[in-house]
Design a protein around this motif. Structure first.
Motif, PDB file in Angstrom:
ATOM      1  N   ALA A   1       0.835  -1.215   0.000  1.00  0.00           N
ATOM      2  CA  ALA A   1       0.000   0.000   0.000  1.00  0.00           C
ATOM      3  C   ALA A   1       0.866   1.261   0.000  1.00  0.00           C
ATOM      4  O   ALA A   1       0.567   2.231  -0.704  1.00  0.00           O
ATOM      5  CB  ALA A   1      -0.926  -0.007   1.212  1.00  0.00           C
ATOM      6  N   SER A   2       1.960   1.252   0.768  1.00  0.00           N
ATOM      7  CA  SER A   2       2.839   2.435   0.834  1.00  0.00           C
ATOM      8  C   SER A   2       3.545   2.669  -0.497  1.00  0.00           C
ATOM      9  O   SER A   2       3.652   3.811  -0.962  1.00  0.00           O
ATOM     10  CB  SER A   2       3.878   2.264   1.955  1.00  0.00           C
ATOM     11  N   MET A   3       4.052   1.582  -1.098  1.00  0.00           N
ATOM     12  CA  MET A   3       4.732   1.731  -2.398  1.00  0.00           C
ATOM     13  C   MET A   3       3.760   2.252  -3.455  1.00  0.00           C
ATOM     14  O   MET A   3       4.106   3.146  -4.246  1.00  0.00           O
ATOM     15  CB  MET A   3       5.318   0.393  -2.844  1.00  0.00           C
ATOM     16  N   ALA A   4       2.552   1.721  -3.466  1.00  0.00           N
ATOM     17  CA  ALA A   4       1.564   2.118  -4.483  1.00  0.00           C
ATOM     18  C   ALA A   4       1.163   3.584  -4.296  1.00  0.00           C
ATOM     19  O   ALA A   4       1.142   4.364  -5.255  1.00  0.00           O
ATOM     20  CB  ALA A   4       0.340   1.213  -4.410  1.00  0.00           C
ATOM     21  N   LEU A   5       0.858   3.966  -3.054  1.00  0.00           N
ATOM     22  CA  LEU A   5       0.450   5.355  -2.815  1.00  0.00           C
ATOM     23  C   LEU A   5       1.604   6.312  -3.111  1.00  0.00           C
ATOM     24  O   LEU A   5       1.410   7.352  -3.745  1.00  0.00           O
ATOM     25  CB  LEU A   5      -0.016   5.531  -1.373  1.00  0.00           C
ATOM     26  N   GLY A   6       2.814   5.948  -2.666  1.00  0.00           N
ATOM     27  CA  GLY A   6       3.976   6.796  -2.918  1.00  0.00           C
ATOM     28  C   GLY A   6       4.228   6.988  -4.403  1.00  0.00           C
ATOM     29  O   GLY A   6       4.633   8.065  -4.845  1.00  0.00           O
ATOM     30  N   ALA A   7       3.970   5.930  -5.197  1.00  0.00           N
ATOM     31  CA  ALA A   7       4.222   6.003  -6.643  1.00  0.00           C
ATOM     32  C   ALA A   7       3.168   6.839  -7.361  1.00  0.00           C
ATOM     33  O   ALA A   7       3.503   7.688  -8.190  1.00  0.00           O
ATOM     34  CB  ALA A   7       4.270   4.596  -7.235  1.00  0.00           C
TER      35      ALA A   7
ATOM     36  N   SER B   1       7.130  10.683  -1.712  1.00  0.00           N
ATOM     37  CA  SER B   1       8.329   9.892  -2.003  1.00  0.00           C
ATOM     38  C   SER B   1       8.778   9.135  -0.746  1.00  0.00           C
ATOM     39  O   SER B   1       9.118   7.955  -0.797  1.00  0.00           O
ATOM     40  CB  SER B   1       9.440  10.816  -2.492  1.00  0.00           C
ATOM     41  N   SER B   2       8.738   9.827   0.399  1.00  0.00           N
ATOM     42  CA  SER B   2       9.126   9.215   1.674  1.00  0.00           C
ATOM     43  C   SER B   2       8.206   8.044   2.036  1.00  0.00           C
ATOM     44  O   SER B   2       8.667   6.999   2.506  1.00  0.00           O
ATOM     45  CB  SER B   2       9.082  10.283   2.766  1.00  0.00           C
ATOM     46  N   ILE B   3       6.906   8.218   1.800  1.00  0.00           N
ATOM     47  CA  ILE B   3       5.947   7.132   2.067  1.00  0.00           C
ATOM     48  C   ILE B   3       6.305   5.917   1.213  1.00  0.00           C
ATOM     49  O   ILE B   3       6.338   4.776   1.690  1.00  0.00           O
ATOM     50  CB  ILE B   3       4.501   7.601   1.780  1.00  0.00           C
ATOM     51  N   GLY B   4       6.592   6.163  -0.067  1.00  0.00           N
ATOM     52  CA  GLY B   4       6.975   5.074  -0.964  1.00  0.00           C
ATOM     53  C   GLY B   4       8.247   4.386  -0.510  1.00  0.00           C
ATOM     54  O   GLY B   4       8.338   3.145  -0.506  1.00  0.00           O
ATOM     55  N   HIS B   5       9.244   5.170  -0.096  1.00  0.00           N
ATOM     56  CA  HIS B   5      10.526   4.579   0.332  1.00  0.00           C
ATOM     57  C   HIS B   5      10.354   3.729   1.594  1.00  0.00           C
ATOM     58  O   HIS B   5      11.021   2.697   1.736  1.00  0.00           O
ATOM     59  CB  HIS B   5      11.560   5.681   0.567  1.00  0.00           C
ATOM     60  N   MET B   6       9.481   4.141   2.501  1.00  0.00           N
ATOM     61  CA  MET B   6       9.234   3.316   3.684  1.00  0.00           C
ATOM     62  C   MET B   6       8.608   1.976   3.269  1.00  0.00           C
ATOM     63  O   MET B   6       8.885   0.935   3.863  1.00  0.00           O
ATOM     64  CB  MET B   6       8.318   4.047   4.677  1.00  0.00           C
ATOM     65  N   GLY B   7       7.760   2.012   2.233  1.00  0.00           N
ATOM     66  CA  GLY B   7       7.195   0.767   1.699  1.00  0.00           C
ATOM     67  C   GLY B   7       8.285  -0.162   1.198  1.00  0.00           C
ATOM     68  O   GLY B   7       8.280  -1.370   1.481  1.00  0.00           O
ATOM     69  N   PHE B   8       9.270   0.397   0.465  1.00  0.00           N
ATOM     70  CA  PHE B   8      10.378  -0.426  -0.033  1.00  0.00           C
ATOM     71  C   PHE B   8      11.203  -0.992   1.122  1.00  0.00           C
ATOM     72  O   PHE B   8      11.602  -2.160   1.106  1.00  0.00           O
ATOM     73  CB  PHE B   8      11.278   0.396  -0.953  1.00  0.00           C
ATOM     74  N   ALA B   9      11.486  -0.154   2.131  1.00  0.00           N
ATOM     75  CA  ALA B   9      12.279  -0.622   3.277  1.00  0.00           C
ATOM     76  C   ALA B   9      11.578  -1.771   3.995  1.00  0.00           C
ATOM     77  O   ALA B   9      12.218  -2.738   4.431  1.00  0.00           O
ATOM     78  CB  ALA B   9      12.538   0.536   4.241  1.00  0.00           C
ATOM     79  N   LEU B  10      10.229  -1.697   4.093  1.00  0.00           N
ATOM     80  CA  LEU B  10       9.474  -2.748   4.804  1.00  0.00           C
ATOM     81  C   LEU B  10       9.445  -4.070   4.042  1.00  0.00           C
ATOM     82  O   LEU B  10       9.093  -5.102   4.625  1.00  0.00           O
ATOM     83  CB  LEU B  10       8.055  -2.257   5.093  1.00  0.00           C
TER      84      LEU B  10
END
Length: 480
Positions: A282-288, A304-313
């Motif tokens: 969900a974070s990667m999709a919303l960030g993108a 962008s930060s929301i998306g990056h947290m998705g990648f880190a998770l």
């Protein structure tokens, strides 16, 4: 005090330095006549450097304090140094900005020191009570610095939004902690792991406890669905404060997320893995997708930060030492990318004042070619384009997910990277191909140094990635 008592304080020596130093600087700021803020700022950076040096010089291996509720292992050392670097960079970035907007206040550096003290407590927390104390000590100064520009309606609104939603998330986290304690009879992570892994399915109440705990964590790292505060607070807070929010507290939030998941619930990985996979996707999709229409660069950095947290998770979802290593490498590279981009955002200044619109970067390659080059490299790195550091950050978390059998998660991550690349490349196109807008003032010295360090790190990381990857591997294995 005898030697045995002093020896017990060794694990918390960096925290003691920061706490005592913050109190001393507060007194200095109050009683010093004239303009104490510049002296306090430099002293705060020096204190953060001293804390980092002490951290490196602490005895090797695992150290514990306060009856096992405070732990210093390689994982804590790695993330504490990242948090200290992020905080020191945030203070350095604010020096020229504060003078320009006439907001020089010595309390700013003191609040960042206290928040960093909370982050270090949070990173080392080994039970639920220490975790909550660290979380609140980190968060309370953040609420104040978000609203530190008292003459700005946007800044006041940002602080209020952050405070109200932060209080809500703390309540959810406390409720999750109380459920976890109720169903395991203990607050220590190791004891919770023993009680939760007794065989058979986990109690439904404990699963509810994990859900509420993770909801509180998601707020602190601004992961979906608890991300709603991020764009408004990033846009409204003073820009150096936004840079601080995007860097150091994220490190502490991810540290808390990883340590609790891996140390407290290792026997029921399949239960919490589902939550982390959902939050990550969900974070990667919303960030993108949500960042595509943004015209304010600080709001774009929030998504962008929301998306990056998705990648880190993604790395945490794998639940393996390789996955945690991926998370650590990702966070180290993420901090350099973010601080470098914010150094450029802070230099977007004309005689009319600060500007935040992406359109104002038009033709930057012709007016400030070096700045445009480094910003382009950092944006390419954020998009994950090889051979820049951001590519390796994503590579390590995707590799861990594939090894753990999370193929769908890895594929979605790659697709989100492709979509996210669009808005990073759009900024590069604006800088290199649009007609030049009015030029900015020359970048202050400290921002130039920071941009050069972050830019060169991202460009040259592929030449010698061994040290960072090796240290991250040792830090990850210290948790298991």
């Amino acid at each position: 005090m005898d030697t045995a008592h002093l020896a017990r304080l060794i694990p918390v020596l960096p925290e003691i330095v920061l706490g005592v130093g913050a109190a001393a600087l507060l007194m200095l700021g109050v009683f010093q006549s004239g303009r104490p803020w510049r002296m306090v700022d430099y002293a705060a950076i020096a204190l953060l450097a001293v804390a980092a040096i002490i951290l490196v010089l602490l005895p090797a291996g695992k150290l514990t304090g306060f009856g096992g509720s405070f732990i210093v292992d390689d994982f804590a050392r790695f993330l504490k140094i990242l948090a200290l670097l992020g905080s020191a960079a945030a203070i350095a970035m604010s020096l020229d900005y504060a003078e320009h907007v006439r907001q020089q206040r010595f309390e700013y550096s003191v609040l960042i020191l206290l928040s960093t003290l909370g982050m270090m407590m949070l990173i080392s927390a080994a039970d639920l009570i220490a975790l909550y104390l660290g979380l609140e000590l980190m968060s309370l100064p953040l609420y104040v610095v978000a609203a530190s520009h008292r003459d700005s309606l946007r800044s006041t609104e940002a602080g209020l939004k952050y405070f109200v939603l932060g209080a809500l998330s703390s309540g959810m986290l406390l409720y999750g902690a109380s459920l976890t304690y109720g169903f395991t009879g203990t607050v220590g992570f190791a004891s919770i792991a023993h009680a939760a892994g007794q065989g058979g399915p986990a109690a439904i109440g404990l699963i509810f406890g994990i859900v509420f705990l993770f909801a509180g964590f998601c707020f602190k790292v601004s992961a979906v669905p608890f991300h709603m505060w991020t764009p408004d607070v990033y846009e409204g807070a003073p820009t150096p404060v936004t840079a601080f929010f995007a860097a150091a507290p994220k490190v502490a939030g991810i540290a808390m997320f990883v340590r609790v998941a891996v140390m407290a619930f290792p026997g029921i990985t399949s239960e919490w893995q589902q939550i982390v996979v959902f939050v990550s996707i969900a974070s990667m999709a919303l960030g993108a997708f949500a960042a595509i229409g943004q015209r304010n660069i600080k709001r774009l950095m929030a998504y962008s930060s929301i998306g990056h947290m998705g990648f880190a998770l993604i790395g945490l979802a794998a639940g393996t030492p390789e996955g945690v290593q991926g998370v650590l490498v990702y966070m180290a590279i993420y901090i350099t990318m973010t601080l470098g981009v914010f150094a450029v955002i802070l230099s977007m200044r004309r005689h009319s004042g600060m500007v935040e619109s992406i359109d104002q970067l038009a033709g930057l390659a012709r007016t400030h070619p070096a700045t445009a080059f480094f910003l382009a490299m950092l944006l390419f790195s954020m998009a994950g384009i090889p051979p820049l550091a951001g590519f390796f950050a994503k590579f390590y978390v995707f590799l861990a997910a594939i090894k753990a059998g999370l193929y769908v998660l890895a594929v979605i991550g790659v697709l989100a990277s492709v979509v996210g690349a669009y808005y990073y490349l759009a900024i590069v196109k604006t800088m290199y191909f649009d007609e030049p807008a009015e030029g900015f003032y020359n970048m202050p010295y400290e921002l130039r140094v920071l941009l050069a360090i972050c830019g060169l790190f991202n460009i040259l990381f592929f030449v010698y990635p061994g040290p960072l990857v090796g240290v991250a591997s040792a830090a990850a294995h210290s948790l298991f």
